[in-house]
Write an enzyme that holds these catalytic residues in place. Structure first.
Site, PDB file in Angstrom:
ATOM      1  N   CYS A 359       0.859  -1.177   0.000  1.00  0.00           N
ATOM      2  CA  CYS A 359       0.000   0.000   0.000  1.00  0.00           C
ATOM      3  C   CYS A 359       0.892   1.222   0.000  1.00  0.00           C
ATOM      4  CB  CYS A 359      -0.886   0.034   1.241  1.00  0.00           C
ATOM      5  SG  CYS A 359      -2.249  -1.121   1.153  1.00  0.00           S
ATOM      6  N   GLU A 393       1.635  -3.641  -5.692  1.00  0.00           N
ATOM      7  CA  GLU A 393       0.542  -4.610  -5.666  1.00  0.00           C
ATOM      8  C   GLU A 393      -0.702  -4.017  -6.316  1.00  0.00           C
ATOM      9  OE1 GLU A 393       0.171  -6.508  -1.807  1.00  0.00           O
ATOM     10  OE2 GLU A 393      -1.970  -6.704  -2.139  1.00  0.00           O
TER      11      GLU A 393
END
Ligand code: ZN
Lengths: 507, 552
Positions: A359, A393
């Site tokens: 994140c 990601e």
């Protein structure tokens, strides 16, 4: 490009929705109505309803608008002269009908979920043109005040009763617990259609999620946060203790990231709190920023607090699992009060998919100041030290995609111009190696920038004139106003090694 | 990624390794370039449903074209207006000169973990008003007491919010007196009442809001407020062999439990028999008493054999034992009388250190024996070959080099298999241990630095040799010209090597002056290296070989 992105619309359209006129009293959760937004009517889904002093308000999610623009809307902004789409009725459980807002609705979740899963017709192509109009944020901010005021009736008439916690006013907590458990169970049932297992599995292996089916999490639950010198207006749901949803303001200590609903408690805490920088080792320092490395396992509370804070601004972040398997790289700016959290990225201690970022977030008060680029560059510098190619990601958020696109573009254009001047060839793999990017990311960026072409039986890379000009312009600008960059020589970091047991046990 | 077909040309697959030419747009026909567009469907990495969001689309269009990059609107942050930042964040930060290294946790940096609320504040102010000024309760102390109560409640009744357990004041006072100074006792009761009232207001839940953690894994899966779940242990791979293994283990466990149960059942039966036996004996005794009385009454004379047990008890018991052993009805239990380490069951467990020590002893002993054997075998043998085997330590007293100083100052690296890893051998210990083995002939450099050493030995025809070692070399480096002379020299074993020496150098003169004049019948050849007499490398040739008459 726009049309390309729309190809998911209108596929496998289900039975046509029931349409009809609605009134203030019959407009219910799950309905899709035309609601005014930025001066024009837009399709919006009603996610919640509340009573305020000035009348009933509806929490709306607008078609093709990011969730962060969801807002509480007064009745006046809803066009009742147009048909609304009723939520598709599916064998209502326990005999409850599609009733007006004040009644209990245990089937709400199911309906909404169903709606969400079925792609509705999107109108993006029509709406693209006016994307850049300025936003009346003051109105927006005002509309987010959660409580109706001192007359203090029910605040959320309707907040999904499924998620009602054992209320303090209830006499018998056992009963309440049971009810809550049942409700949650019922909700779980409805979600099974969407392969709950798969979803959980996805959560288990990654740090972000594609969708959170639980309905309550579609509604912003904290209205205002006092943090450091700033008031932040959260964009998304974050699972802070439910008690805080009733507070006008939540106070967060900017160093330890603890949260308080009570100003006295917060003041007392500030009196005692001695932290002045993130609780980890500094691994980078220049005259502008510092980076700290923090192990989720060793600093569990701080990292949890960081996740809760960032969840308010990251839609796809999941807090489903604990912070142990992650390292947090926290960027701070320094002043005479301490090292202030500017942004961070988290990284799996061991990523099976080769992600170098799980994140990534720049706090809203520091956005659009070039910090995002520093965070991204730092993540790639770490990958270079590790000798790996990294990739963020997926899914990326909209803002995440833009920041990465920008970083990738700048760096690729820079390298390719050099090759072009020397009249040399270059492979995608070589570009990937030089930037510690995965070849897939290089390929996709080149394609998105319309640089990858197939011409006269040969794959070629073409630098569009616009990009070259923009690159020159930014070079020119840098002479007077240098761009901030990470200086890799100032990084004091070795890739952390985790013991066999940490690997075996998965954190 | 996938080029659209329908073009006339067959598109070769794009290889990431393949070098591609890099062109500027102006190096290619413009309408040609335009026609090349739209070959790829771009992968964004954004969720499909969000890809179509209008602000994102606008911004992406900006990135790719000359339009200014559109910004995605977002609720902005604002500077707090009614907030005294400097008062709340009062401490000043001193930037350390070096990078910060820090491992304290938040809990360790925030003092007392209870933060009083506005409600507590109101209570405390009113409370202190009733007290005399010198017995006022400070905010810090109030928080300490509340923290103690909350902690105790958490430990004593973790499910208080469910079962409504009320912790009585006595319990609280006890733990308070354990945690805090006795001066707090005078406030204990009043604060307890306040604490209790506040807990009742919040349905007996902890006073400070806490996150919702997992309680029933199956049920709160869908609750978005439940967060930070423990990650389940990674499943070990299931295989047939593992299954069989587990079944065996379960079967064995079951058998052992059965045995245990049987043992207890039989013990209980034995005790019952004992009780019966006792009752019978008592009965016999009573009956005999009656017999005795009757005898007395009827005046029957005779021996009192019938009043005692005829058979000695002990023998009877033995008989019983024999019998029992013969039948052996109970499941056979073998209790090993010795453990695997050969000690009786009740002895202390062996420590690892002991085992290691014992092993080392055995090894040492073996080594000692080998050394002895080797010594015997080598007795009286003097190795004067060109490349002698490394000498075994302590071989033949007379032939060994003897150190000129008391001891070697050699550093031995710590043993790799230490008996206790945390216990590094102390330096003094290392000094005492003489180096027992050398793994190869010492290097030349090493030799020059070693202590000077001498060896006396007898050669053929009873010649006496004195070998020196560790002498400081006369010339550190052979001169370039000198070494150049040997450049094309071939090694020839047959040829007697000639050693360069300057007979008039002061060092040589001084050395020779120390050698007493002796009869020419015997000569002592003094060689520096262990390979007496012969050396092929120019570096070794710096050594001086002197033949002098030696005494008999
Ligand atoms: Zn703090």
């Amino acid at each position: 490009m726009t049309t390309g992105a729309l190809n998911d619309s209108g596929t496998g359209s289900p039975a046509p929705k029931q349409k009809g006129r609605a009134t203030v009293d019959t407009l219910s959760i799950g309905c899709i109505a035309m609601v005014e937004k930025d001066g024009r009517p837009r399709r919006a889904e009603i996610l919640s309803i509340k009573e305020t002093k000035s009348g009933r308000q509806f929490y709306c999610n607008f078609d093709n608008f990011n969730k962060r623009l969801d807002e509480w809307v007064p009745t006046a902004r809803i066009d009742f002269d147009q048909d609304v789409e009723w939520p598709s009725v599916e064998k209502p459980k326990d005999g409850k009908k599609n009733a007006p807002p004040t009644s209990k609705k245990s089937t709400v979740a199911k309906k909404n979920v169903t709606k969400r899963a079925v792609p509705t017709t999107r109108e993006a192509s029509a709406a693209v043109s006016d994307g850049g109009t300025p936003h009346p944020w003051t109105d927006f901010v005002d509309s987010q005040k959660p409580t109706p005021g001192p007359d203090g009736e029910e605040k959320l008439t309707l907040a999904l009763d499924l998620d009602a916690t054992p209320g303090a006013e209830d006499d018998d907590p056992m009963d309440v617990d049971e009810v809550a458990a049942k409700a949650v169970a019922a909700k779980t049932d409805t979600q099974e259609e969407f392969s709950r297992e798969e979803e959980i599995e996805k959560l288990r292996v990654g740090g972000s999620m594609t969708q959170n089916q639980a309905e309550i999490s579609r509604i912003r639950n904290i209205s205002k946060v006092q943090y450091g010198k700033y008031d932040l207006y959260p964009w998304y749901f974050s699972p802070y203790p439910e008690a805080f949803t009733e507070e006008d303001v939540m106070y967060i200590c900017e160093f330890c990231l603890r949260y308080y609903g009570d100003i006295k408690s917060f003041t007392r805490h500030r009196h005692k709190c001695t932290l002045q920088h993130p609780p980890g080792n500094e691994i980078y320092r220049d005259d502008y920023v510092s980076f700290f490395e923090i192990d989720g396992r060793r600093q569990r509370e701080w990292c949890r607090n960081l996740c809760l804070l960032s969840k308010m601004f990251l839609d796809h972040k999941t807090l489903y699992y604990d912070v142990d398997p992650f390292l947090f790289y926290v960027m701070t700016s320094r002043d005479e009060k301490g090292c202030h959290l500017v942004g961070y990225f988290s990284k799996e201690k061991e990523s099976a998919d080769g992600y170098n970022v799980a994140c990534i977030l720049t706090l809203p008060q520091f956005q659009r100041k070039g910090y995002g680029r520093l965070l991204i560059q730092f993540s790639y510098e770490l990958s270079k030290i590790e000798g790996k190619l990294g990739s963020p990601e997926k899914p990326l958020s909209d803002l995440g995609l833009l920041s990465y696109r920008q970083y990738w573009t700048e760096n690729l254009v820079e390298i390719l111009l050099e090759y072009n001047e020397k009249d040399e060839r270059c492979s995608i793999e070589s570009l990937a190696q030089q930037l510690a990017m995965t070849t897939a990311d290089v390929e996709h960026t080149l394609q998105a920038l319309k640089m990858q072409v197939y011409h006269k039986g040969e794959h070629k890379l073409v630098l569009p004139t616009k990009l070259i000009e923009r690159h020159k312009a930014s070079k020119e600008k840098q002479k007077t106003n240098p761009k901030r960059l990470i200086d890799p020589t100032l990084i004091q970091w070795k890739p952390p090694v985790f013991t066999a047991s940490t690997r075996t046990w998965g954190w | 990624m996938r080029p659209q077909m329908g073009r006339t040309t067959r598109v070769k697959k794009l290889q990431p390794r393949a070098p591609q030419p890099i062109l500027r747009q102006d190096q290619i026909e413009s309408d040609e370039y335009d026609s090349l567009q739209g070959q790829y469907k771009v992968e964004t990495g954004v969720e499909k449903s969000e890809e179509s969001e209008i602000h994102l689309q606008a911004a992406l269009a900006g990135t790719g074209s000359d339009k200014e990059t559109e910004e995605i609107p977002a609720p902005p942050a604002q500077e707090s207006s009614d907030f005294d930042y400097d008062a709340l964040y009062s401490s000043v930060y001193e930037k350390p000169a070096t990078y910060i290294r820090f491992s304290q946790t938040v809990e360790e940096c925030t003092g007392c973990q209870y933060d009083m609320t506005t409600e507590d504040d109101t209570f405390l102010k009113a409370y202190n008003q009733k007290k005399s000024p010198n017995s006022h309760l400070s905010e810090d102390d109030f928080e300490r007491i509340m923290e103690s109560y909350e902690d105790t409640a958490q430990i004593q009744a973790p499910f208080a919010s469910v079962d409504q357990t009320q912790i009585p004041f006595d319990t609280m006072r006890n733990s308070l007196s354990k945690q805090l100074d006795s001066k707090y006792q005078m406030y204990a009761k009043d604060i307890y009442d306040h604490w209790k009232a506040r807990r009742q207001d919040t349905a007996n839940r902890p006073l400070q809001p806490s996150l919702k953690f997992e309680t029933q894994p199956d049920h709160d899966d869908g609750d978005p407020y439940v967060c930070f779940r423990r990650r389940e242990i990674r499943q070990t791979r299931k295989t047939r062999a593992r299954d069989v293994q587990s079944t065996d283990k379960l079967r064995k466990l079951r058998k052992e439990l059965d045995i245990g149960r049987e043992l207890i059942r039989m013990t209980s039966q034995r005790e019952e028999y004992k009780r019966d036996l006792l009752a019978t004996e008592k009965h016999i005794f009573e009956q005999r008493q009656k017999v005795k009385e009757a005898k007395n009454r009827l005046n029957i004379k005779g021996d009192d054999d019938d009043l005692i047990n005829q058979v000695p008890r002990k023998r009877k018991a033995m008989d019983f034992n024999n019998q029992a052993r013969g039948q052996q009805p109970a499941p056979h239990l073998r209790i090993p009388s010795h453990r695997s380490d050969g000690r009786p069951l009740d002895a202390d467990l062996e420590t690892l250190a002991e085992v290691m020590a014992r092993k080392e002893n055995i090894i040492n002993k073996e080594l000692e024996e080998k050394v002895m054997k080797h010594r015997q075998w080598n007795d009286k043998h003097i190795d004067v070959t060109r490349e002698p085997l490394p000498p075994v330590h302590g071989i033949g007293n007379g032939s060994a080099f003897r150190s000129a100083t008391a001891q070697y100052q050699l550093l031995t690296p710590p043993s790799s298999v230490a008996s206790d890893s945390s216990d590094h051998p102390s330096p003094s210990k290392m000094d005492i241990d003489p180096p027992a083995f050398r793994f190869s002939s010492p290097l030349d450099e090493e030799e020059t630095q070693a202590q000077p050493a001498y060896r006396r030995r007898f050669g053929r025809l009873g010649r006496l040799w004195i070998d020196r070692r560790g002498m400081t070399a006369v010339n550190k480096e052979p001169h370039e010209i000198e070494s150049d002379r040997w450049k094309y020299d071939q090694d020839d074993d047959e040829e007697q090597p000639v050693y360069e020496m300057d007979p008039y150098s002061t060092t040589a003169l001084r050395f020779r002056s120390t050698i007493p004049l002796l009869s020419p019948a015997r000569r002592v050849q003094q060689a520096e290296s262990q390979r007496p007499g012969i050396s092929s490398s120019p570096a070794a040739a710096r050594t001086v070989s002197v033949s002098q008459p030696a005494p008999t």
